[in-house]
Design a protein around this motif. Structure first.
Motif, PDB file in Angstrom:
ATOM      1  N   ARG A   1       4.516  -9.797   4.686  1.00 43.12           N
ATOM      2  CA  ARG A   1       4.071 -10.212   3.348  1.00 43.12           C
ATOM      3  C   ARG A   1       3.263  -9.129   2.654  1.00 43.12           C
ATOM      4  O   ARG A   1       3.314  -9.000   1.427  1.00 43.12           O
ATOM      5  CB  ARG A   1       3.239 -11.493   3.471  1.00 43.12           C
ATOM      6  CG  ARG A   1       2.837 -12.117   2.166  1.00 43.12           C
ATOM      7  CD  ARG A   1       2.115 -13.433   2.395  1.00 43.12           C
ATOM      8  NE  ARG A   1       1.749 -14.068   1.142  1.00 43.12           N
ATOM      9  CZ  ARG A   1       0.620 -13.800   0.473  1.00 43.12           C
ATOM     10  NH1 ARG A   1      -0.243 -12.922   0.948  1.00 43.12           N
ATOM     11  NH2 ARG A   1       0.367 -14.430  -0.673  1.00 43.12           N
ATOM     12  N   GLU A   2       2.504  -8.351   3.448  1.00 45.86           N
ATOM     13  CA  GLU A   2       1.618  -7.347   2.857  1.00 45.86           C
ATOM     14  C   GLU A   2       2.278  -5.984   2.676  1.00 45.86           C
ATOM     15  O   GLU A   2       1.654  -5.060   2.158  1.00 45.86           O
ATOM     16  CB  GLU A   2       0.365  -7.197   3.727  1.00 45.86           C
ATOM     17  CG  GLU A   2      -0.529  -8.423   3.728  1.00 45.86           C
ATOM     18  CD  GLU A   2      -1.725  -8.263   4.649  1.00 45.86           C
ATOM     19  OE1 GLU A   2      -1.741  -7.280   5.436  1.00 45.86           O
ATOM     20  OE2 GLU A   2      -2.634  -9.104   4.590  1.00 45.86           O
ATOM     21  N   LEU A   3       3.532  -5.842   3.082  1.00 48.80           N
ATOM     22  CA  LEU A   3       4.212  -4.547   2.986  1.00 48.80           C
ATOM     23  C   LEU A   3       4.478  -4.065   1.558  1.00 48.80           C
ATOM     24  O   LEU A   3       4.277  -2.883   1.256  1.00 48.80           O
ATOM     25  CB  LEU A   3       5.537  -4.586   3.760  1.00 48.80           C
ATOM     26  CG  LEU A   3       5.467  -4.365   5.267  1.00 48.80           C
ATOM     27  CD1 LEU A   3       6.857  -4.486   5.873  1.00 48.80           C
ATOM     28  CD2 LEU A   3       4.871  -2.994   5.585  1.00 48.80           C
ATOM     29  N   PRO A   4       4.965  -4.902   0.629  1.00 50.62           N
ATOM     30  CA  PRO A   4       5.338  -4.409  -0.705  1.00 50.62           C
ATOM     31  C   PRO A   4       4.180  -3.744  -1.436  1.00 50.62           C
ATOM     32  O   PRO A   4       3.043  -4.226  -1.395  1.00 50.62           O
ATOM     33  CB  PRO A   4       5.793  -5.680  -1.432  1.00 50.62           C
ATOM     34  CG  PRO A   4       6.162  -6.635  -0.355  1.00 50.62           C
ATOM     35  CD  PRO A   4       5.234  -6.346   0.771  1.00 50.62           C
TER      36      PRO A   4
ATOM     37  N   GLY B   1      -6.187  -5.168 -13.027  1.00 54.15           N
ATOM     38  CA  GLY B   1      -6.213  -4.316 -11.845  1.00 54.15           C
ATOM     39  C   GLY B   1      -7.122  -4.803 -10.731  1.00 54.15           C
ATOM     40  O   GLY B   1      -7.267  -6.008 -10.501  1.00 54.15           O
ATOM     41  N   ARG B   2      -7.785  -3.846 -10.068  1.00 51.98           N
ATOM     42  CA  ARG B   2      -8.577  -4.184  -8.874  1.00 51.98           C
ATOM     43  C   ARG B   2      -9.943  -3.496  -8.873  1.00 51.98           C
ATOM     44  O   ARG B   2     -10.095  -2.391  -9.385  1.00 51.98           O
ATOM     45  CB  ARG B   2      -7.854  -3.703  -7.595  1.00 51.98           C
ATOM     46  CG  ARG B   2      -6.658  -4.557  -7.205  1.00 51.98           C
ATOM     47  CD  ARG B   2      -5.375  -3.848  -7.491  1.00 51.98           C
ATOM     48  NE  ARG B   2      -4.210  -4.721  -7.319  1.00 51.98           N
ATOM     49  CZ  ARG B   2      -3.469  -4.762  -6.233  1.00 51.98           C
ATOM     50  NH1 ARG B   2      -3.729  -3.982  -5.211  1.00 51.98           N
ATOM     51  NH2 ARG B   2      -2.441  -5.570  -6.162  1.00 51.98           N
ATOM     52  N   VAL B   3     -10.892  -4.151  -8.252  1.00 48.74           N
ATOM     53  CA  VAL B   3     -12.190  -3.568  -7.913  1.00 48.74           C
ATOM     54  C   VAL B   3     -12.273  -3.552  -6.395  1.00 48.74           C
ATOM     55  O   VAL B   3     -12.128  -4.599  -5.752  1.00 48.74           O
ATOM     56  CB  VAL B   3     -13.365  -4.378  -8.495  1.00 48.74           C
ATOM     57  CG1 VAL B   3     -14.700  -3.783  -8.051  1.00 48.74           C
ATOM     58  CG2 VAL B   3     -13.277  -4.448 -10.004  1.00 48.74           C
ATOM     59  N   VAL B   4     -12.485  -2.368  -5.815  1.00 49.75           N
ATOM     60  CA  VAL B   4     -12.575  -2.230  -4.360  1.00 49.75           C
ATOM     61  C   VAL B   4     -13.984  -1.750  -4.028  1.00 49.75           C
ATOM     62  O   VAL B   4     -14.369  -0.641  -4.399  1.00 49.75           O
ATOM     63  CB  VAL B   4     -11.527  -1.240  -3.816  1.00 49.75           C
ATOM     64  CG1 VAL B   4     -11.606  -1.178  -2.292  1.00 49.75           C
ATOM     65  CG2 VAL B   4     -10.123  -1.628  -4.267  1.00 49.75           C
ATOM     66  N   ASN B   5     -14.741  -2.583  -3.356  1.00 53.02           N
ATOM     67  CA  ASN B   5     -16.125  -2.252  -3.008  1.00 53.02           C
ATOM     68  C   ASN B   5     -16.240  -1.926  -1.521  1.00 53.02           C
ATOM     69  O   ASN B   5     -15.779  -2.696  -0.679  1.00 53.02           O
ATOM     70  CB  ASN B   5     -17.055  -3.416  -3.347  1.00 53.02           C
ATOM     71  CG  ASN B   5     -17.142  -3.658  -4.840  1.00 53.02           C
ATOM     72  OD1 ASN B   5     -17.265  -2.724  -5.616  1.00 53.02           O
ATOM     73  ND2 ASN B   5     -17.070  -4.920  -5.245  1.00 53.02           N
TER      74      ASN B   5
ATOM     75  N   LEU C   1     -11.745  -6.694  -3.947  1.00 55.74           N
ATOM     76  CA  LEU C   1     -11.564  -6.552  -2.492  1.00 55.74           C
ATOM     77  C   LEU C   1     -12.768  -5.845  -1.874  1.00 55.74           C
ATOM     78  O   LEU C   1     -13.458  -5.070  -2.542  1.00 55.74           O
ATOM     79  CB  LEU C   1     -10.293  -5.742  -2.200  1.00 55.74           C
ATOM     80  CG  LEU C   1      -8.948  -6.152  -2.810  1.00 55.74           C
ATOM     81  CD1 LEU C   1      -8.761  -7.653  -2.835  1.00 55.74           C
ATOM     82  CD2 LEU C   1      -8.720  -5.549  -4.170  1.00 55.74           C
ATOM     83  N   CYS C   2     -12.992  -6.097  -0.605  1.00 53.68           N
ATOM     84  CA  CYS C   2     -14.141  -5.524   0.090  1.00 53.68           C
ATOM     85  C   CYS C   2     -13.710  -4.821   1.378  1.00 53.68           C
ATOM     86  O   CYS C   2     -12.938  -5.371   2.164  1.00 53.68           O
ATOM     87  CB  CYS C   2     -15.147  -6.629   0.421  1.00 53.68           C
ATOM     88  SG  CYS C   2     -16.762  -6.012   0.941  1.00 53.68           S
TER      89      CYS C   2
ATOM     90  N   ALA D   1      -1.246  -2.343  -2.551  1.00 58.03           N
ATOM     91  CA  ALA D   1      -0.430  -3.474  -2.111  1.00 58.03           C
ATOM     92  C   ALA D   1      -0.313  -4.532  -3.206  1.00 58.03           C
ATOM     93  O   ALA D   1      -1.266  -4.786  -3.944  1.00 58.03           O
ATOM     94  CB  ALA D   1      -1.026  -4.101  -0.857  1.00 58.03           C
ATOM     95  N   ARG D   2       0.849  -5.145  -3.284  1.00 57.71           N
ATOM     96  CA  ARG D   2       1.013  -6.237  -4.237  1.00 57.71           C
ATOM     97  C   ARG D   2       0.161  -7.434  -3.845  1.00 57.71           C
ATOM     98  O   ARG D   2      -0.319  -8.179  -4.695  1.00 57.71           O
ATOM     99  CB  ARG D   2       2.483  -6.652  -4.299  1.00 57.71           C
ATOM    100  CG  ARG D   2       3.368  -5.666  -5.040  1.00 57.71           C
ATOM    101  CD  ARG D   2       4.749  -6.254  -5.267  1.00 57.71           C
ATOM    102  NE  ARG D   2       5.592  -5.376  -6.059  1.00 57.71           N
ATOM    103  CZ  ARG D   2       6.820  -5.678  -6.462  1.00 57.71           C
ATOM    104  NH1 ARG D   2       7.343  -6.854  -6.146  1.00 57.71           N
ATOM    105  NH2 ARG D   2       7.526  -4.829  -7.188  1.00 57.71           N
ATOM    106  N   ARG D   3      -0.006  -7.625  -2.550  1.00 59.28           N
ATOM    107  CA  ARG D   3      -0.803  -8.756  -2.058  1.00 59.28           C
ATOM    108  C   ARG D   3      -1.902  -8.219  -1.132  1.00 59.28           C
ATOM    109  O   ARG D   3      -1.807  -8.315   0.091  1.00 59.28           O
ATOM    110  CB  ARG D   3       0.087  -9.738  -1.302  1.00 59.28           C
ATOM    111  CG  ARG D   3       1.245 -10.303  -2.134  1.00 59.28           C
ATOM    112  CD  ARG D   3       2.051 -11.300  -1.319  1.00 59.28           C
ATOM    113  NE  ARG D   3       3.260 -11.712  -2.015  1.00 59.28           N
ATOM    114  CZ  ARG D   3       4.433 -11.100  -1.911  1.00 59.28           C
ATOM    115  NH1 ARG D   3       4.553 -10.023  -1.112  1.00 59.28           N
ATOM    116  NH2 ARG D   3       5.482 -11.529  -2.567  1.00 59.28           N
ATOM    117  N   PRO D   4      -2.946  -7.662  -1.690  1.00 60.48           N
ATOM    118  CA  PRO D   4      -4.027  -7.128  -0.853  1.00 60.48           C
ATOM    119  C   PRO D   4      -4.853  -8.244  -0.218  1.00 60.48           C
ATOM    120  O   PRO D   4      -4.825  -9.391  -0.674  1.00 60.48           O
ATOM    121  CB  PRO D   4      -4.871  -6.327  -1.857  1.00 60.48           C
ATOM    122  CG  PRO D   4      -4.649  -7.034  -3.156  1.00 60.48           C
ATOM    123  CD  PRO D   4      -3.224  -7.512  -3.124  1.00 60.48           C
TER     124      PRO D   4
END
Length: 319
Positions: free
Chosen positions: A19-22, A157-161, A202-203, A275-278
């Motif tokens: 599931r997490e590959l794409p 988009g995303r915030v990665v902490n 995401l963390c 990743a599409r599904r992080p």
């Protein structure tokens, strides 16, 4: 029964892996802002994302960091001087990103910049020591995030902490764990707050890795500086043997625990960005997965015993 349970666990992990590959498409049109790119995780991540086709904006604290990064990356990578403690510096970089990204917005920000010195027993430090680290590790994360959040909303988009396992369990004195607990709290509140806007938060919670943050030489020199400037009364309470054994613990217990493979962390960062599904959380490092995180769920009496067991000789020497 055990065999069925084992098969079930394997199937669950296999499903999650597939599931997490794409990965997201059109990487060349997606801008990623990474802080703390002079060395360590940030430097490796900036190079890794650049090699994978993302448009990287790398925040560096020093000119040397910018120059070295440019030498090792493609011409599409952009560097910027960034001091996360400075409101003006953060705003200047945010304005540059706004002009650079235009209508596309910013795909991701990775808040990686951080420091681990000074680090010592709580009562060895002054409030200014706490403030200086919180300005970088916690307020810097908040400041950078808020400065570009409208651009991330635009791109959905995303915030990665980048936090730490020490944001889940306090296994050291001083401001470092406090700052990382704060990052975790900011990350959690931002994550649910941004869901209506399609923004993922995401963390990353690394265990012990060989970086400047865990460098025994750096930590030892910092501890010596703190010890020397402490009031004599506090030094007398602990005793010289306590101080020397604290240095020894850094060399004999902290250093051997550090993993030299920084790509374990960088791969998690890349997945969070691409990743599409992080995942909501990543815990790179075997020590994080099988020691620190399980210990964080234990009753306080158990975790306190485990954490203080190695310091029993120190406690006996405290006067």
């Amino acid at each position: 029964m055990f065999l069925y349970l084992l098969v079930l666990v394997v199937l669950v992990y296999l499903y999650r892996w597939i599931r997490e590959l794409p990965r997201v498409p059109d990487k060349s049109s997606r801008y990623v802002y990474v802080t703390g790119c002079d060395s360590g995780f940030g430097n490796l991540l900036a190079r890794h994302l650049d090699q994978n086709g993302f448009r990287v904006i790398a925040g560096c604290f020093t000119e040397r960091g910018e120059e070295e990064l440019k030498k090792n990356c493609s011409s599409s990578l952009i560097t910027a001087h960034l001091d996360v403690r400075s409101k003006d510096s953060v705003a200047k970089v945010a304005a540059m990103i706004r002009d650079t990204t235009g209508d596309k917005g910013l795909w991701a920000v990775v808040n990686n910049a951080g420091t681990a010195v000074p680090s010592a027993m709580c009562d060895w430090l002054e409030v200014e020591d706490y403030r200086s680290m919180l300005e970088v590790n916690l307020l810097g994360v908040v400041s950078v995030t808020l400065s570009v959040l409208p651009l991330i909303k635009k791109a959905r988009g995303r915030v990665v902490n980048v936090a730490s396992v020490f944001g889940r369990i306090s296994a050291a004195g001083g401001p470092y764990t406090i700052s990382k607990y704060g990052v975790e709290a900011f990350n959690d509140s931002l994550r649910w707050g941004m869901k209506p806007f399609g923004v993922k938060v995401l963390c990353i919670e690394p265990g012990f890795f060989k970086t400047n943050v865990t460098d025994v030489g750096v930590q030892s020199r910092s501890l010596e500086t703190v010890w020397k400037k402490m009031p004599q009364e506090i030094r007398d309470e602990y005793g010289q043997d306590y101080f020397h054994q604290s240095l020894e613990i850094l060399k004999t217990k902290v250093a051997p625990m550090c993993d030299a493979d920084l790509m374990k962390v960088v791969s998690c960062m890349e997945h969070a960005v691409a990743a599409r599904r992080p995942r909501s959380r990543y815990s790179p490092g075997w020590d994080a997965k099988f020691f620190w995180l399980p210990l964080s769920y234990m009753p306080s009496c158990v975790s306190d015993y485990v954490l203080t067991a190695s310091a029993i000789p120190l406690a006996r020497n405290a006067k």
